[in-house]
Design a protein around this motif. Sequence first.
Motif, PDB file in Angstrom:
ATOM      1  N   ALA A  89       0.836  -1.365  -0.068  1.00 31.27           N
ATOM      2  CA  ALA A  89       0.030   0.081   0.186  1.00 31.27           C
ATOM      3  C   ALA A  89       0.846   1.173  -0.191  1.00 31.27           C
ATOM      4  N   GLU A  90       1.873   1.271   0.788  1.00 31.18           N
ATOM      5  CA  GLU A  90       2.775   2.307   0.713  1.00 31.18           C
ATOM      6  C   GLU A  90       3.558   2.755  -0.592  1.00 31.18           C
ATOM      7  N   SER A 127      -2.644   1.236   6.107  1.00 32.73           N
ATOM      8  CA  SER A 127      -2.379  -0.219   6.548  1.00 32.73           C
ATOM      9  C   SER A 127      -2.038  -0.076   7.993  1.00 32.73           C
ATOM     10  N   ASP A 128      -2.535   0.824   8.901  1.00 34.56           N
ATOM     11  CA  ASP A 128      -2.463   0.889  10.179  1.00 34.56           C
ATOM     12  C   ASP A 128      -0.954   1.155  10.882  1.00 34.56           C
ATOM     13  N   GLY A 129      -0.159   1.676   9.885  1.00 37.21           N
ATOM     14  CA  GLY A 129       1.106   2.050  10.372  1.00 37.21           C
ATOM     15  C   GLY A 129       1.262   3.088  11.309  1.00 37.21           C
ATOM     16  N   GLY A 149      -0.393   5.626   2.462  1.00 33.95           N
ATOM     17  CA  GLY A 149      -0.431   4.020   2.381  1.00 33.95           C
ATOM     18  C   GLY A 149      -0.339   3.498   3.584  1.00 33.95           C
ATOM     19  N   GLY A 150       0.719   3.897   4.435  1.00 33.89           N
ATOM     20  CA  GLY A 150       0.972   3.303   5.664  1.00 33.89           C
ATOM     21  C   GLY A 150      -0.125   3.509   6.849  1.00 33.89           C
TER      22      GLY A 150
END
Length: 147
Positions: free
Chosen positions: A3-4, A65-67, A61-62
């Motif tokens: 995603a990142e 994705s729950d970054g 993106g992070g």
Amino acid sequence: MPAELGLGLLVGAVGGVVGYIGPGGAACSSSETGLPGCATGLIIGTLVGVGVGVSAGVTWGGMLSDGQGAWFTGALPGMLVGAAVGSGAGLIADKAVVALIAAPPLMLVGASIGYELSHKAHVSAQRVQPLVSVTPRGATFGLMGHF
């Protein structure tokens, strides 16, 4: 990571177009040196747009994705390192086109690495978990910690 990289690539491409049209076009229209000054303005505008777009896209993106990484202390400095390496390659080759080709992929990789490193800075290394051990004298219960 996918995603990142995917959003970094997409938003970086959009940023490159915006940089080419906006600041690059303005530098080209105000250039008194003709085509060489115009080309330099377009390349710089494009690279700035790609850089901002890549670092924002990687961070976005992070986040999706729950970054837990950061833009200002992670993706942005990583992108700047990638831009410096790509621009340095262009200076070594003495051709601006080399920088235009080499810098964007290096910006994407640098932003992703920077985001991941800033994510690691936000994750606590302290962990405590229950522990069960069976010995010949019976079972033992306790806690095990990692600090």
